[in-house]
Structure formats: C-alpha cells, structure tokens
Design an enzyme around this catalytic site. Structure first.
Site, PDB file in Angstrom:
ATOM      1  N   GLY A 221       0.823  -1.201   0.000  1.00  0.00           N
ATOM      2  CA  GLY A 221       0.000   0.000   0.000  1.00  0.00           C
ATOM      3  C   GLY A 221       0.859   1.253   0.000  1.00  0.00           C
ATOM      4  O   GLY A 221       2.051   1.222   0.320  1.00  0.00           O
ATOM      5  N   CYS A 222       0.227   2.371  -0.363  1.00  0.00           N
ATOM      6  CA  CYS A 222       0.974   3.623  -0.504  1.00  0.00           C
ATOM      7  C   CYS A 222       1.507   4.113   0.830  1.00  0.00           C
ATOM      8  O   CYS A 222       2.695   4.427   0.974  1.00  0.00           O
ATOM      9  CB  CYS A 222       0.104   4.682  -1.175  1.00  0.00           C
ATOM     10  SG  CYS A 222      -1.542   4.860  -0.470  1.00  0.00           S
ATOM     11  N   TYR A 223       0.619   4.213   1.833  1.00  0.00           N
ATOM     12  CA  TYR A 223       1.077   4.653   3.153  1.00  0.00           C
ATOM     13  C   TYR A 223       2.108   3.674   3.719  1.00  0.00           C
ATOM     14  O   TYR A 223       3.075   4.071   4.362  1.00  0.00           O
ATOM     15  CB  TYR A 223      -0.093   4.708   4.144  1.00  0.00           C
ATOM     16  CG  TYR A 223      -0.978   5.911   4.037  1.00  0.00           C
ATOM     17  CD1 TYR A 223      -0.471   7.193   4.200  1.00  0.00           C
ATOM     18  CD2 TYR A 223      -2.352   5.767   3.828  1.00  0.00           C
ATOM     19  CE1 TYR A 223      -1.308   8.302   4.138  1.00  0.00           C
ATOM     20  CE2 TYR A 223      -3.193   6.877   3.772  1.00  0.00           C
ATOM     21  CZ  TYR A 223      -2.665   8.141   3.932  1.00  0.00           C
ATOM     22  OH  TYR A 223      -3.502   9.235   3.883  1.00  0.00           O
TER      23      TYR A 223
ATOM     24  N   ALA B 240       5.628   4.187   2.160  1.00  0.00           N
ATOM     25  CA  ALA B 240       6.289   5.402   2.655  1.00  0.00           C
ATOM     26  C   ALA B 240       6.747   5.223   4.103  1.00  0.00           C
ATOM     27  O   ALA B 240       7.830   5.658   4.492  1.00  0.00           O
ATOM     28  CB  ALA B 240       5.355   6.597   2.531  1.00  0.00           C
TER      29      ALA B 240
END
Lengths: 346, 346, 346, 346
Positions: A149-151, A154
């Site tokens: 996932g994106c979060y 990061a």
C-alpha cells in the site's frame, strides 16, 4: 524498437491505478499491454472514454476473462478495489500464473484482513501463495505478488533502517501521515467533492486505517518486539503525494549522529530511495511523477525524538510504479526499466 | 447607530494582520479605526492601494507618530513584524498607554527572545510590563497585551485541559502542526511563490519555530515539570488555517474515557472554543473566517496515545480576532463583541 | 440588541445557498431565521449536521410546511434546486405571502423555462405574479421576487450602462464567463470530484447555460434590438467567485473615452457596484465574502473592442446576499442592512 | 543503450524552461545534455541545488562560454528570459552553430520587438538568420530556430485551419487566453505570491501581451487581410497549462458543419495535435505532462460565432517540448523522439 516481449493484462483499468499502469507501461521497452479488463464495463474504446489516451492507446475494454488472459498474456495486474482479487485471482493462483495485485486483498493474514477491511478474506491456502513485496527490499520470486500500500511503502521505507537494526523504542512510534486525494480513488463521496477538499485539511480514519496492520507486521519481521504503531492519516488538498512525518525514539545502541550514516548505508544500493543531505527534509513535489521515495531526518536533542520525513507519489511508488518495479524483478529485468521518471519542477 | 466610542490606531496596517484588523473592526459596534500607520509608507489612500477596501474605508496611511496616536486614540495595535514593536512601543509603555501587540516581541523573556528570534530583545524593564494574554483564559487587565502567536494559541488550547490537570506525560508531547501560507506574511520568497506551494507540502523550521518557547513557558505555568515539546511545522497549500495534531500520553490520574468530560468542562464557559462530539475531529474549513478554535480527541488503547486535533483561523483567532477579543476584555465589553463570525460552508 | 422583528423561514436550508443565508442572516440586525426546512430530511439538529454552526444556531430542520411558515414567518426564502419552488410556492403566491426565490423557476416565461431547464414550467398565471429583481436596479415591490442567477447578475451589471444607453453592437456581444465550483451545488458528480477539478480548467454548457435567456431578456428590456449573446461558461479550480470577461463593440453614439464616465454615472448611487480606476481590472478575490460587484473596463483602439470585467461572489451577490438585499428593499430597510461585508485580503 | 550522439548545451538551465529541458532530455534516446550554463551562477552541483534531480543528473553549472559550447556540443538551447539571447547568441549565428531559442528575442522584427518587449532588439542582420518554427507546421531547416511562445502556439494551432483557408472574419477574432502560473517564470513578485494567486483569477496585460504581434504576423502569413486580434490573458490558480477560448466568425466560403472536417484534415498527419470528437471540448488536465495540443470546436447558430478551445502544457508544448520537436526535425529524427508523453489522469 526493441521487441516488447512481455505481454500484460490489466484488470480494473478504469480506476486511477489502472490508468496509471497504462500510462507508465506505454514507455516500458520490454512490456506491452495486450488486454484491459473492467469488472463492470465492456467493450469501450479506452481513448474515447479517456481522451488523454487519444493517439496513444488503441484498446477496447473487455469483461474479465481469466482464460483469455492466461492464453494471451504473460502476467496480469489487478488494479482493483479491495474485495475483488480475493475472488477473481484464485484461478491464476491455482495455475501458478503470475499476478501482481495492487489491492490489499493478499497483504494480510485472514483474521487481520477481516478485522481491518471488514470483508471476508481469501482462504488461508490462497493467502499463503502470495508474497508481500516491498520492491526496494526485493527478496523473493513468488508468482503472486502483493504490491504494498501507498502509506505502508512510505512508512516502511522511513523506518526500515532503524527497525532492521532493532533500535526503535517500541512504545513511541508515531506516524502522522498525509495523502493527496487520488489515494482515495474515484468514488464520488462528500469527502471527495472539490468544495470540501479545497482550502481544507482533515484527519480521517485515525487509528483505523487498513495500512496499520500491514505496516506493523512488516516492522515486526525486522524488529520482533514492535506491537503497535500510533498512526493517523490526513487528507491534503492536492491530487497526488504522500508525506510521512514519523516521530520515534531510538535506544542506546545507536547514536543520533550515526543515523544519517545508517540510512545512507541501508539504501546505498537502491535506485529509488534518496536520502537528503544532512538536516534537509524533502517536500512532496520533488517526487511527484517519479518512482522515488525521498527521506530526510532531523534529531531533537531536547526531546530525544528523531523526526523522519518520507515522501512518495502514491500513484507511482505507492501503486503502479512499484508494481512495475516488482514485475521487472520477476522477469529478471533491470529494476528501473521503464521507470526513469523525473519530477516536474514547475 | 451606536456611538463608536473606542478610538483605535493600527501600526503596520498594510501587512496581513493589519488588513485583517481593518476588516474585522469595520463591524465592531463600539470601536473605530481613526488612524493607520505604516513604518515605510506614508500618505497613501488605503482603498486605492487595496481595492477590496473601496467604499468601506476612507483613510490615509500616516508615518508612525506616537504623539499623534496618544492624543487621538484610546488604544494602539501593533500588527508589525517581529523586531518593530520592541523599539517603537517603549513610549506607550512609559506613558501606560494601552497597547495590543500582535508580534512576538513581548511574549518571551529577553534571553529566549534572543535565542529564538535571533534579534536584540527589548529591555527587561519593558518586557515586565507586558502580559501574555491567551484570550480564552483571560485573567489580567495589563495595559500592554502580548497577543499570542497562531501556532501557540492552537497548541495551548489543545493541551490546556490536560496541562492544567497536570496529567501529561512530560516526555512524550508531540505536536505536528500545519499552517496555511498567510501565516508566513507578505514577504516574497521562493517559499511563498505559487509554483512552490501549490500541489506541495513541506516541513520547515523543524524543532526551530519561535513559537516553541512560547508554548513551553505557558505549559510550564500549568504543569511545571514540562521542559520540552516535540514540535514541527509544515506548510499547507492553502491560504488560511492552522491544524494541530497533538500526540500525548497521560498519566494514571485520569482515565481515557474521562478526557472528553475534562475538555468540555474546561471550556464550558468559553464562547470561542468548541469541543467536537465524541470521536469526531474538526477540519480546518469549519473555523475559517471565525474566531473559534475547534477541538476533537480520540484515544488509541493499543498505543495509549491520545490524539488531539485543534484548528483555528490563523488570521483571526491566531492574530486579529484574538487581539480584538483581548481589547474587548480590556475595555470591559462582552468578549464576543464584533466577533460573531461564521464559517463559509461552500 | 435591536428587536429582530422580521421572521424568516428558509426552504432548502442544507444546500449551499441555504447555508449561506443562515450565515449572513445571523448578523442581520432586523431579521431572524425562525424555521428551516428541507424537502428530504426531517428533524435534524442543524449544528450537529454542520459543525461550523455549533454555538451559533440552535435550530432543527422541519419538513416543508406552508401552513406553519405562513403562520409564524413574515417571509420565506426558497434556496432550492430548480424544479422545486414551481411546485411548492403556489400556496404562497395565492396567499400573497412574501417569497424570495433563489432558484430559476420564476425567472423565465414558460416556454423559455421549458426549453432551457428541460422541466415543466409553473403556470403562466403563477409566473406573472413573480418579479425578476436585479437588486442594484430595484424598481418594484412585488411580493414574489425571482432572485437573479449568479452569472446573470455579473453579466447584466457589466453590460447595463451600455445596454441602457442602447449603444451595444447587437451582433458582437461575447461573454466568456468563469465560475468557482460552489456554483454547481453539492451534488456528487465526476465533474465535482476534487481530482477532476484541481489543476484543471474546463468549459461546460457552451451556448447552453440556462442563464443565457435570463440575460438576454433583461438586455432586451434595456436595448430592444438585442436578440442573442455569445455566452460560454468555464469552471475555475476555486470554491467561490464569478469572473466575466465581456467583449463588446459600441456604436458611434458614444466615444470610448466616455465609457468610464458612463459606468461611474450609472452606478453613482448604488452601494454594491464599484467601478475600478481607469484601466484597472478587478480580480475575483477582492469581492469574495462580500455583496459587491466590481467592474473594470479597457478599450482596444486597434480592434475597437471594449473589454469589460466584472466579478462577484456567486454565493453572496449571486445568491444569498442579493436575496437579502431584495428583502431589505421589500421591508423598506436600508438596502445594505446586514450586508456590510469586506473581503479577506489574505 | 543507443549511443546518445547529439550533444546539447543549455543556457539558462535554472529557469523553469531549462529545468524542463533537463527533465525531458533525460529520456531522449539520441541526445544528451553535456553542459549547463547560467548567466549568474557558476559551478553549482545541479542536483544539490535541485534535489528532484538527485540520482538523475551529475552536472555542474558553468558560466556562459560560447567557445566551450561550440567545441563540445552539437546544438545549444537558450532557455533564458527575454533580452539575453539577443546579446549572447550572435557568436553562434555568425558561426552558423545550431541554436534553439526558447525566448522571444528572435521572433519579431526589430520594430515590433522594441514596441512590445520594450527592449533594444537584435540587429536586423541577426534577426534575418532566425526562423520562427511552429513545430507542427515544420517547413524549414534554419540553423537558428525561434521557438514559438506558449500563448502563440495554442492560439495559432487553434486558428490555423481557418486562417490557412482564409475564412476568418478579420474584424472579430477574439481570444480569451488563460495560463497557469509557471508561464510567468520564477521571479518573485506580488503577482506570484501564493496568497494572491490561490482562490483567485485575474486578467493581466489586456491587449498588451507580447505574444499578440507574434500571433498576428503568423496569421497574416496565412490570411493576409488580418490586421489585429482581440487578445487578453488571465492567470489561472494552477501551475501549468494554457486554455484558449477563441470566438470567431467565418465567411461564407465554409459552412459550419464543414469545420470539424477542416480541422481533422489539417491535422491528419500531425502527431501532436488532437481534434476532439464533435462538440466535445478539451480540458487542461488532459494535456499536462505531454506535447499535445488538444482542440475542440462548437458552433452557435444563433450568434454565428464559432467557439474554438485549445489546450496545451505551457512548459512542454509551449516551451521545452516544442523545442525538442524542433531539434528532432533539425537533426532528421522522427519528430516524436523522446516525446512519448502521456497525461496523468489522477
């Protein structure tokens, strides 16, 4: 021109991630999109529906058809909402046909998926075939790749150097995460209405975002004593980009002035993680349009808190770009193939 | 119409705070702006320079003139950058003429001012005449009012109920603060250029913002063991608004389910602090254009962290509005006079 | 406090215009909202549904009830979508009860309404009771006031001085109109999704906007030979504001250097139209939050085209503010009562 | 990898256009940037100054040095502000060394340059060596290429099919042009301050934009009777993009229903101009990040005005992209080499 020998099918092509895959793969020298599928729509000229694709793609959406895909393609991307691939992907898994799944369906064990996604999970048997693949720490050649996932990407890249050295104070891992609106997808809700987003900033799903268990389970693999993270998500009035502000304490095994070195060493051999110069922090714009994650660190001797900032483009590094990076690994290509992307400065 | 009996002079009228004072005071039933001063400019028709004031104000800027002000006005507002009032305000202090100072010059003791503002401070003698006045906790009728900073107001109102009950874990007070661009004022820098702000988000002055000592010294008055706060500031791509995400732990003297009650009780008699319904968090837009601070709280039983969100309009509650609230107190008016402001929904 | 003697009911209170009426009327010294109605919803605490109203309004939405309204209120505002008041307002018309209708239902003759709104019109008998009231040219005390549309107000005020003197070249009246998103209302469509609006600009309803006949019929009253206007509308990536760029030629009856004088004379006695200094053009921001229309003019001797720019806040002058201005006229109040609004500079 | 045989120098690399050239040329298969020059700065590591270039470029800025450039490079790009190349480029012209000039210095005859740019022009002798090259109508292999302006490109491509057939009514050519802020460059002025641009829209340089004579002289080449255009420019609160709304009348030689065909025929063999489907109009976002110009047309039978909308990315098609397209022509490469760019949908 090089023979574009890898044939790709995309399921869920009309969502943001699907369209971003189309965009990025256009310039991939070794891959070609040969069929596009949509769970609802059928037989639409994609460049009539999306005029930005005119003169670039001459493809028509097809209904989902696993037999067609396995006959014609070498790999399939699921760029679908959560809850779709867990049902549709089983045939591919059984046939050991390569899948890269951009959704969250195969990232968590069944019990956690059920708790955080509030949907029925895939069976344990299927879930075990999937490999969660943070592309910058590639370590596997599984056939079913659960794209992070994106979060989660990061946050994990921001904390990896510390967690891998097991120096995080497990009780004080605080993540204040912000995302642009494209992270929420195309669905029309009052929270995506321009008037409610523009000139605004709001926190949502505090302590309840489905990327929390995804992050925690990976951190635990690196530093087993980590049980929980304090994680909130807020909505920025911009289209793209994730900005992670992590506040952590570290134990005595590492000194504050060693941290920079630790980060640089961890990512010395990666192509897509850039560590900022000392005490410089990255901003979102410098990674938009790219597959980079940029990380900056600053230490506060008064509070003994380390602030780690990481930024990425949620549609690229947080979705389609990382998926292509994973595909490149899978097919033994140089991992940056098709991903030489620079940010627009203005 | 009521006699507008309070006569006001504004120094620094062409800055954002000065213009906001003009805007808000236009509708104040008991006060009137009688002279406007600018440290650089002289004798300019304010509504020629700022067409949004046409048909509303018929005033000409004057050079700064303390004698004129003390002869004609009842109170003077300094809406100047830091470093101005420490020099210009001394005559008013000596004459015990009422001053409301929106700048940071009289908020800190000399040593802290020098350290954080990197400028020469006013003398201790002058500094002692000033009273830091968080308007929602009004407790003094000093003649020289140091109006709190925008970040400080939002943070202090977010933490006051806990600090006043001395239940904060002093080692883990983490503030991730965000502001719209008007907080940085009118000066032209690359960080205020539209192209660099739009579609972007960036952290600045991490651990170095001059509001840190302002917040800490007030927290200490409430809870003396607090020494430091972990405080970062980031820039939102919007014009107005502050959003504070505070992550704190509380000691055993209070239970998580008592926190809502504690906040509601603390602010029960205030007019400008609104506590959101349980587990609801405020967004920036609901306070823009108003003198409100809205606060929401949510507790994470896994991490034992409390998340407190507070929002305000940095130009109003964080500057001109709170200054008027302080003026109302000073002159014995109802504190909301001239401040019945509602947010635009669309 | 003054007795708030005018009692107001609002129908359609949860739309943008209804909420703006609530906001503006809060500070009206002679009027008070006593009931709020919604065509769908019933019995909701308005400040629970809209937290920005907390501590300001203590009202509960009611189902529409014409009997209740006529018994308790002095006037009713319809802040409803097109197609609502034409059905619901008939009882008020028959009872000669005052109505201010912010929708387009009573602005056009039946045939034009049917053509442009693509809905069944009210009966001719009802339509004849309504008076189209451009508030800055108030000339009637009709009981049913059709409040003008936002684009129509901005365009008509821009062209009135020329049309009233019948100097427009009827074949070359070109209006390039732009609006912020709030003009399109709350409905969730792909065109209101943040991702599609932000960083974008698009033309919509070219030659098909329903304000075209509204503008044309009023221009004809001033200059009978005008048959058609060239009128397009575009969407700005902002919340509020209308910007009209009008390109017109004028006949020999007036010289270019007389135009400024003509505009200033036409609006000399108005409170809410401001003519910019020579060759200066207004921007949107200087009127946002106000009831002003600002107009600037520049002449091109090469092309013989006059460019007229007019700007207004579509929610205030283009909706709720003009409605209150019309109400003030109706009840014989000074027309600016409750409308002393200044724009935020920052 | 292909041999990158074309060696490029860039003068003015730290401006928006220079940085965009760096970005686009990174992926050009046949060209390589070998030196970067700045008129002020010297010897700065470009990726330290611009962190978005980290891991991509390892170049240091040099002072301008025409000898060095002619010895090492095959072509030089001037990405400088107006007024620079007219002085610095003479040596290249004399040596017949290839130049692509993105500034306006060589687009106009001396007298027009002086009038519209308010600067001393280059000599007639030098000016005669330059060729104004609208890349989609490539017709020359001059060594000094004056790359067209952003507004000029968008306007000329919008009007070319009509002007080339000489069917425009010369007295009614009205262009309402809008641009994002990057068009104004990096300079810090109050008009580029975020607070003044955000939530705003304003017209500037009405009838005075320096692209007016550039457009007119090209239109005259196609349709000699055209003397003047009515042309205004406005500032959109976005970073990139130009949107042209052209309102024109056409003479009887062509019928309204033939217009679509005319446009499609004119651009049938171009790669970078896309004509929208009938009555569809393009928006800005569909071309951002690309070298496309998208054009849509709609006819109003009531007013007999044709509305033509054209959109492009001012940094690409309006600057760096068209410059590369011109370079490709010059070196005999396929014109789209290095320019296979798709717009981001989200």
């Amino acid at each position: 021109m090089v023979d574009k020998n890898i044939k790709i099918s995309i399921v869920g092509v009309t969502g943001y991630s699907g369209l971003e895959l189309l965009r990025l793969l256009y310039n991939h020298p070794n891959a070609e999109v040969i069929s596009i599928h949509n769970t609802q729509q059928t037989h639409t000229d994609i460049s009539e529906q999306f005029p930005h694709l005119k003169k670039m793609y001459n493809l028509t959406t097809m209904p989902f058809d696993s037999v067609y895909i396995m006959q014609h393609a070498d790999i399939v991307f699921f760029a679908t909402s959560s809850g779709v691939s867990k049902d549709l992907a089983s045939e591919f898994i059984e046939a050991k046909f390569p899948v890269i799944d951009l959704s969250g369906d195969f990232r968590l064990p069944a019990s956690l998926y059920k708790k955080w996604y509030k949907k029925e999970p895939a069976s344990d048997q299927l879930l075990q075939q999937a490999h969660y693949s943070l592309a910058d720490f590639y370590n596997n050649n599984a056939t079913y790749i659960a794209n992070p996932g994106c979060y989660a990407t990061a946050t994990l890249l921001a904390l990896a150097p510390l967690a891998q050295h097991q120096v995080l104070d497990k009780d004080n891992i605080i993540i204040d995460a912000k995302s642009g609106l494209s992270g929420a997808g195309k669905s029309l809700t009052s929270t995506s209405h321009f008037v409610n987003v523009s000139d605004n900033f709001s926190m949502y799903k505090a302590n309840q975002h489905q990327h929390i268990p995804e992050i925690t389970q990976q951190l635990q693999k690196w530093q087993p004593d980590i049980e929980h993270i304090q994680f909130t998500t807020s909505l920025l009035p911009i289209n793209r980009g994730i900005f992670i502000s992590a506040y952590v304490k570290i134990n005595d095994a590492v000194q504050a002035n060693q941290i920079d070195k630790l980060y640089k060493k961890t990512y010395a051999n990666t192509q897509f993680v850039r560590i900022m110069s000392q005490n410089q922090l990255p901003n979102i714009k410098q990674v938009i349009g790219t597959n980079f994650t940029d990380i900056g660190i600053t230490y506060n001797p008064d509070t003994r808190y380390l602030t780690i900032v990481s930024v990425l483009d949620n549609m690229i590094k947080g979705a389609a770009g990382q998926a292509i990076q994973n595909m490149n690994h899978f097919f033994g290509l140089e991992e940056s193939t098709g991903l030489h992307l620079l940010a627009q400065y203005a």
